[in-house]
Design a protein around this motif. Structure first.
Motif, short mmCIF file in Angstrom:
data_model
loop_
_atom_site.label_atom_id
_atom_site.label_comp_id
_atom_site.label_asym_id
_atom_site.label_seq_id
_atom_site.Cartn_x
_atom_site.Cartn_y
_atom_site.Cartn_z
N GLU A 75 1.22 -1.44 0.10
CA GLU A 75 0.05 0.75 -0.39
C GLU A 75 1.03 1.50 0.00
O GLU A 75 0.84 2.15 -0.40
CB GLU A 75 -0.65 -0.25 0.90
CG GLU A 75 -2.09 -0.92 0.94
CD GLU A 75 -2.55 -1.34 2.60
OE1 GLU A 75 -2.94 -0.87 3.64
OE2 GLU A 75 -4.11 -1.62 2.05
N GLN A 76 1.84 1.30 0.65
CA GLN A 76 2.77 2.29 0.31
C GLN A 76 3.83 1.87 0.39
O GLN A 76 4.31 1.27 1.65
CB GLN A 76 2.38 2.88 1.66
CG GLN A 76 3.46 4.56 1.97
CD GLN A 76 2.64 5.73 3.15
OE1 GLN A 76 2.56 5.09 4.07
NE2 GLN A 76 2.74 6.65 2.69
N VAL A 77 5.52 2.52 -0.26
CA VAL A 77 6.89 2.71 0.46
C VAL A 77 6.94 4.37 -0.10
O VAL A 77 6.58 4.91 -1.04
CB VAL A 77 7.20 2.07 -1.22
CG1 VAL A 77 8.50 1.83 -0.51
CG2 VAL A 77 6.36 0.25 -1.09
N VAL A 78 8.13 4.20 0.72
CA VAL A 78 8.46 5.63 1.15
C VAL A 78 10.24 5.25 1.51
O VAL A 78 10.37 4.87 2.74
CB VAL A 78 7.99 6.77 2.32
CG1 VAL A 78 9.09 7.80 2.59
CG2 VAL A 78 6.58 6.40 2.17
N SER A 79 11.23 5.74 0.86
CA SER A 79 12.62 5.88 0.72
C SER A 79 12.72 7.27 1.16
O SER A 79 12.14 8.47 0.37
CB SER A 79 13.38 4.90 0.10
OG SER A 79 12.76 5.51 -0.97
N GLN A 80 13.55 7.56 1.78
CA GLN A 80 14.82 9.12 2.41
C GLN A 80 15.45 8.35 2.75
O GLN A 80 15.95 8.34 3.70
CB GLN A 80 13.93 9.99 2.81
CG GLN A 80 14.55 11.16 2.77
CD GLN A 80 14.50 11.86 2.23
OE1 GLN A 80 13.18 11.93 1.21
NE2 GLN A 80 15.71 12.73 1.82
N GLY A 81 17.14 9.17 2.21
CA GLY A 81 18.20 8.76 2.31
C GLY A 81 18.64 7.28 2.89
O GLY A 81 18.26 6.43 1.97
#
Length: 126
Positions: A75-81
């Motif tokens: 439902e959700q994929v979030v990547s940062q750094g």
């Protein structure tokens, strides 16, 4: 993905490399894919229900023992750094549906070595 009926991504076509890598790793951690063992840092840790796995060898062994789920919906994929999270729903069997969240922390923003995994799930009422 032998044994699984479906893997559906809510964001098809997301080509951001960090998100794609995080999703691939999450699918492997759920038993629905593979990941190259060299992805894990030698001293990586996987904190999961049932205990902590320490080191590339223990994590890799655990992955080979997973049973593919009946279905997964990302439902959700979030990547940062150097961090990423993947959440959604997994149906382990037709009668066992769960919400899941997998948190990934790499050793650097290059996302070459996975240092820490924290995963948890919550059984949904029938």
């Amino acid at each position: 993905m032998a044994g699984a009926q479906a893997v559906m991504a809510s964001r098809p076509g997301d080509t951001a490399s960090g998100n794609a890598l995080a999703q691939d790793i999450a699918l492997a951690l759920l038993g629905a894919g593979t990941v190259d063992p060299s992805t894990f840092a030698a001293d990586a840790q996987w904190q999961r229900p049932g205990g902590v796995l320490a080191g590339r060898a223990q994590i890799t062994r655990a992955l080979t023992a997973l049973t593919p789920p009946a279905s997964i919906t990302i439902e959700q994929v979030v990547s940062q750094g150097r961090t990423a999270s993947v959440s959604g729903r997994v149906r382990l069997t037709p009668a066992d549906a769960r919400l899941f969240c997998i948190l990934l922390r790499f050793t650097s923003a290059a996302c070459r070595d996975l240092a820490q995994i924290v995963s948890f799930d919550h059984r949904l009422p029938r």
